[in-house]
Design a protein around this motif. Structure first.
Motif, PDB file in Angstrom:
ATOM      1  N   GLN A 100       5.476  60.282  44.238  1.00  0.00           N
ATOM      2  CA  GLN A 100       5.614  61.648  44.740  1.00  0.00           C
ATOM      3  C   GLN A 100       6.128  62.622  43.680  1.00  0.00           C
ATOM      4  OE1 GLN A 100       7.199  62.523  48.618  1.00  0.00           O
ATOM      5  NE2 GLN A 100       7.120  60.378  49.245  1.00  0.00           N
ATOM      6  N   ILE A 101       6.799  62.116  42.663  1.00  0.00           N
ATOM      7  CA  ILE A 101       7.444  63.011  41.688  1.00  0.00           C
ATOM      8  C   ILE A 101       6.776  63.010  40.321  1.00  0.00           C
ATOM      9  CG2 ILE A 101       9.683  62.754  42.835  1.00  0.00           C
ATOM     10  CD1 ILE A 101      10.508  60.870  40.547  1.00  0.00           C
ATOM     11  N   LYS A 102       5.862  62.089  40.079  1.00  0.00           N
ATOM     12  CA  LYS A 102       5.355  61.891  38.718  1.00  0.00           C
ATOM     13  C   LYS A 102       4.581  63.081  38.173  1.00  0.00           C
ATOM     14  CE  LYS A 102       1.117  59.440  40.139  1.00  0.00           C
ATOM     15  NZ  LYS A 102       0.396  58.137  40.066  1.00  0.00           N
ATOM     16  N   HIS A 103       4.123  63.965  39.036  1.00  0.00           N
ATOM     17  CA  HIS A 103       3.371  65.135  38.569  1.00  0.00           C
ATOM     18  C   HIS A 103       4.278  66.339  38.317  1.00  0.00           C
ATOM     19  CE1 HIS A 103      -0.253  62.914  39.323  1.00  0.00           C
ATOM     20  NE2 HIS A 103       0.026  62.781  40.604  1.00  0.00           N
ATOM     21  N   HIS A 104       5.567  66.173  38.566  1.00  0.00           N
ATOM     22  CA  HIS A 104       6.524  67.248  38.305  1.00  0.00           C
ATOM     23  C   HIS A 104       7.170  67.043  36.939  1.00  0.00           C
ATOM     24  CE1 HIS A 104       6.438  69.010  42.349  1.00  0.00           C
ATOM     25  NE2 HIS A 104       6.362  67.774  42.807  1.00  0.00           N
ATOM     26  N   LYS A 105       7.712  68.114  36.395  1.00  0.00           N
ATOM     27  CA  LYS A 105       8.482  68.047  35.158  1.00  0.00           C
ATOM     28  C   LYS A 105       9.874  68.594  35.456  1.00  0.00           C
ATOM     29  CE  LYS A 105       8.901  67.360  30.662  1.00  0.00           C
ATOM     30  NZ  LYS A 105       8.710  66.052  30.000  1.00  0.00           N
ATOM     31  N   PHE A 106      10.887  67.759  35.275  1.00  0.00           N
ATOM     32  CA  PHE A 106      12.256  68.133  35.619  1.00  0.00           C
ATOM     33  C   PHE A 106      13.042  68.511  34.371  1.00  0.00           C
ATOM     34  CE2 PHE A 106      10.779  65.313  38.957  1.00  0.00           C
ATOM     35  CZ  PHE A 106      11.195  65.946  40.108  1.00  0.00           C
ATOM     36  N   ASP A 107      13.963  69.456  34.535  1.00  0.00           N
ATOM     37  CA  ASP A 107      14.877  69.783  33.436  1.00  0.00           C
ATOM     38  C   ASP A 107      15.838  68.623  33.182  1.00  0.00           C
ATOM     39  OD1 ASP A 107      13.719  72.248  33.111  1.00  0.00           O
ATOM     40  OD2 ASP A 107      15.239  73.333  34.259  1.00  0.00           O
ATOM     41  N   VAL A 108      16.321  68.032  34.289  1.00  0.00           N
ATOM     42  CA  VAL A 108      17.264  66.913  34.188  1.00  0.00           C
ATOM     43  C   VAL A 108      16.936  65.894  35.273  1.00  0.00           C
ATOM     44  CG1 VAL A 108      19.689  66.188  34.244  1.00  0.00           C
ATOM     45  CG2 VAL A 108      19.097  68.462  33.375  1.00  0.00           C
ATOM     46  N   ILE A 109      16.949  64.621  34.894  1.00  0.00           N
ATOM     47  CA  ILE A 109      16.935  63.537  35.871  1.00  0.00           C
ATOM     48  C   ILE A 109      18.194  62.715  35.656  1.00  0.00           C
ATOM     49  CG2 ILE A 109      15.825  61.408  36.646  1.00  0.00           C
ATOM     50  CD1 ILE A 109      13.142  62.610  36.033  1.00  0.00           C
ATOM     51  N   VAL A 110      18.962  62.542  36.722  1.00  0.00           N
ATOM     52  CA  VAL A 110      20.185  61.744  36.675  1.00  0.00           C
ATOM     53  C   VAL A 110      19.906  60.438  37.411  1.00  0.00           C
ATOM     54  CG1 VAL A 110      22.649  61.650  37.179  1.00  0.00           C
ATOM     55  CG2 VAL A 110      21.558  63.862  36.691  1.00  0.00           C
ATOM     56  N   LEU A 111      19.918  59.343  36.700  1.00  0.00           N
ATOM     57  CA  LEU A 111      19.660  58.034  37.304  1.00  0.00           C
ATOM     58  C   LEU A 111      20.993  57.457  37.782  1.00  0.00           C
ATOM     59  CD1 LEU A 111      17.263  56.284  37.971  1.00  0.00           C
ATOM     60  CD2 LEU A 111      17.451  55.196  35.731  1.00  0.00           C
ATOM     61  N   TYR A 112      21.520  58.115  38.791  1.00  0.00           N
ATOM     62  CA  TYR A 112      22.844  57.769  39.330  1.00  0.00           C
ATOM     63  C   TYR A 112      23.115  58.662  40.535  1.00  0.00           C
ATOM     64  CZ  TYR A 112      27.950  57.833  39.797  1.00  0.00           C
ATOM     65  OH  TYR A 112      29.219  57.777  40.295  1.00  0.00           O
ATOM     66  N   HIS A 113      23.812  58.112  41.497  1.00  0.00           N
ATOM     67  CA  HIS A 113      24.337  58.913  42.601  1.00  0.00           C
ATOM     68  C   HIS A 113      25.720  58.394  42.989  1.00  0.00           C
ATOM     69  CE1 HIS A 113      24.343  61.454  46.176  1.00  0.00           C
ATOM     70  NE2 HIS A 113      24.722  60.405  46.874  1.00  0.00           N
ATOM     71  N   GLY A 114      25.808  57.125  43.309  1.00  0.00           N
ATOM     72  CA  GLY A 114      27.082  56.477  43.583  1.00  0.00           C
ATOM     73  C   GLY A 114      26.942  55.019  43.176  1.00  0.00           C
ATOM     74  N   GLY A 115      28.027  54.289  43.165  1.00  0.00           N
ATOM     75  CA  GLY A 115      27.952  52.887  42.781  1.00  0.00           C
ATOM     76  C   GLY A 115      27.777  52.713  41.278  1.00  0.00           C
ATOM     77  N   GLU A 116      27.431  51.502  40.864  1.00  0.00           N
ATOM     78  CA  GLU A 116      27.195  51.192  39.452  1.00  0.00           C
ATOM     79  C   GLU A 116      25.705  50.978  39.248  1.00  0.00           C
ATOM     80  OE1 GLU A 116      26.787  50.649  35.783  1.00  0.00           O
ATOM     81  OE2 GLU A 116      28.750  51.284  36.553  1.00  0.00           O
ATOM     82  N   PRO A 117      25.019  51.925  38.600  1.00  0.00           N
ATOM     83  CA  PRO A 117      23.552  51.879  38.513  1.00  0.00           C
ATOM     84  C   PRO A 117      22.998  50.665  37.782  1.00  0.00           C
ATOM     85  CG  PRO A 117      24.456  53.561  37.053  1.00  0.00           C
ATOM     86  CD  PRO A 117      25.576  53.114  37.925  1.00  0.00           C
ATOM     87  N   ILE A 118      23.748  50.134  36.804  1.00  0.00           N
ATOM     88  CA  ILE A 118      23.217  49.029  36.009  1.00  0.00           C
ATOM     89  C   ILE A 118      23.179  47.726  36.805  1.00  0.00           C
ATOM     90  CG2 ILE A 118      23.388  47.841  33.775  1.00  0.00           C
ATOM     91  CD1 ILE A 118      24.952  50.165  32.699  1.00  0.00           C
ATOM     92  N   LEU A 119      23.789  47.716  37.986  1.00  0.00           N
ATOM     93  CA  LEU A 119      23.662  46.544  38.853  1.00  0.00           C
ATOM     94  C   LEU A 119      22.216  46.319  39.281  1.00  0.00           C
ATOM     95  CD1 LEU A 119      26.784  46.845  41.201  1.00  0.00           C
ATOM     96  CD2 LEU A 119      26.420  45.152  39.398  1.00  0.00           C
ATOM     97  N   ASN A 120      21.429  47.381  39.250  1.00  0.00           N
ATOM     98  CA  ASN A 120      20.008  47.251  39.567  1.00  0.00           C
ATOM     99  C   ASN A 120      19.280  46.678  38.348  1.00  0.00           C
ATOM    100  OD1 ASN A 120      17.186  47.738  40.050  1.00  0.00           O
ATOM    101  ND2 ASN A 120      17.757  49.273  41.568  1.00  0.00           N
ATOM    102  N   LYS A 121      18.710  45.499  38.485  1.00  0.00           N
ATOM    103  CA  LYS A 121      18.069  44.823  37.363  1.00  0.00           C
ATOM    104  C   LYS A 121      16.826  45.566  36.869  1.00  0.00           C
ATOM    105  CE  LYS A 121      19.816  40.268  38.704  1.00  0.00           C
ATOM    106  NZ  LYS A 121      20.885  40.318  37.681  1.00  0.00           N
ATOM    107  N   GLN A 122      16.323  46.501  37.670  1.00  0.00           N
ATOM    108  CA  GLN A 122      15.163  47.298  37.279  1.00  0.00           C
ATOM    109  C   GLN A 122      15.569  48.661  36.711  1.00  0.00           C
ATOM    110  OE1 GLN A 122      12.041  45.960  37.305  1.00  0.00           O
ATOM    111  NE2 GLN A 122      13.190  44.122  37.895  1.00  0.00           N
ATOM    112  N   PHE A 123      16.851  48.840  36.437  1.00  0.00           N
ATOM    113  CA  PHE A 123      17.367  50.134  35.996  1.00  0.00           C
ATOM    114  C   PHE A 123      16.603  50.677  34.786  1.00  0.00           C
ATOM    115  CE2 PHE A 123      20.213  52.505  33.155  1.00  0.00           C
ATOM    116  CZ  PHE A 123      20.627  53.532  33.984  1.00  0.00           C
ATOM    117  N   PHE A 124      16.401  49.850  33.779  1.00  0.00           N
ATOM    118  CA  PHE A 124      15.762  50.346  32.554  1.00  0.00           C
ATOM    119  C   PHE A 124      14.256  50.531  32.720  1.00  0.00           C
ATOM    120  CE2 PHE A 124      19.776  48.600  31.009  1.00  0.00           C
ATOM    121  CZ  PHE A 124      20.245  49.692  30.283  1.00  0.00           C
TER     122      PHE A 124
END
Length: 304
Positions: free
Chosen positions: A53-77
């Motif tokens: 849904q978002i791949k056709h948009h261009k964002f000024d900033v994307i923050v890969l985080y909201h709450g918790g520890e994001p690197i716990l997601n093994k697909q983070f990178f």
């Protein structure tokens, strides 16, 4: 009054939550106090549906985080690799505990633009009291190692910011939080490569102790609800990073289109309420609307 003024162009800032779960038990956080009932890791399927849904948009900033520890997601990178081309700036926040050599190399390879590292309190000892599960000295060693490796590669990114939440002695202070001496001493050898962002902590929604709030907020503008969209690990869309416990779910991206959610009835009413100085409970302790009024929680008594 026409409601058209509350219909906003598609946002330029996107927040995605790879994980709401955390390996710390911070005393000033709903997740750390087990108050967050919406805990989980974003699945690859959920992320892919969102990305379509978002791949056709261009964002000024994307923050890969909201709450918790994001690197716990093994697909983070893998998520970061997909998001990098559609963002002018890619950011994340981490507690730093998982920054081993392999993780550091991945951050450098992807060339994250900014990484915020959370280190709280006015001393190493206070940090470890607030951030239960953390070890100030071990984490700062990892951060310094990442900075040195970045410099050895002659890279200019990621920029490193130390986010430092403090608990003021005077909970009603409107002073700006200073940079603690122990931080400048710890990062002395790389001081020119670090930005410090100290602030006095606020009371998150859902915390156990209520505080008095200003009946009428000082402000009626919130950048989050006009320029930022926040997507939680399960596809829920919430108004901002302040909503860690799904107090106000505006829609779900697995069920609705992102453009439809962004200007649906809930969002329009929310913007109207803020504009008319009538914020919902979610916003009543937020420093964006309430100035620098500070909050207390029972949890902070551990430091006294």
């Amino acid at each position: 009054m026409s409601m058209k003024k509350y219909i906003r162009p598609f946002p330029k800032i996107l927040r995605i939550e790879p994980a709401s779960s955390c390996n710390f038990k911070c005393v000033h956080c709903p997740t750390g106090l087990n108050l967050n009932e919406s805990l989980g890791i974003m699945s690859t399927d959920t992320f892919n549906q969102i990305f379509e849904q978002i791949k056709h948009h261009k964002f000024d900033v994307i923050v890969l985080y909201h709450g918790g520890e994001p690197i716990l997601n093994k697909q983070f990178f893998e998520m970061a690799k997909k998001l990098k081309p559609i963002s002018k700036k890619l950011r994340t926040t981490t507690n730093g505990s998982l920054l081993d050599d392999k993780i550091i190399e991945k951050f450098l390879d992807i060339e994250f633009d900014e990484i915020d590292i959370s280190l709280d309190g006015n001393s190493p000892e206070e940090n470890d009291l607030i951030r239960i599960g953390g070890d100030y000295h071990k984490i700062t060693e990892k951060v310094i190692k990442m900075i040195n490796l970045r410099n050895e590669r002659n890279l200019t990114v990621p920029k490193i910011t130390i986010a430092n939440a403090q608990i003021p002695e005077d909970m009603n202070t409107e002073n700006i939080a200073p940079v603690p001496k122990h931080l400048t001493e710890t990062f002395g050898e790389v001081i020119d490569d670090v930005k410090f962002s100290p602030f006095y902590t606020i009371q998150w929604p859902g915390m156990p102790e209520k505080i008095d709030v200003i009946e009428k907020p000082k402000g009626n503008f919130c950048d989050h609800i006009v320029n930022t969209i926040s997507i939680r690990w399960n596809g829920d869309v919430v108004p901002c990073c302040y909503d860690l416990i799904n107090m106000m779910v505006m829609g779900n991206m697995l069920q609705d289109n992102i453009e439809q959610i962004w200007n649906n009835e809930k969002y329009i009413k929310f913007r109207k309420d803020i504009d008319e100085f009538n914020p919902p409970d979610l916003c009543k302790n937020c420093f964006v609307l309430q100035g620098f009024k500070r909050a207390r929680t029972n949890s902070f008594k551990i430091l006294k």
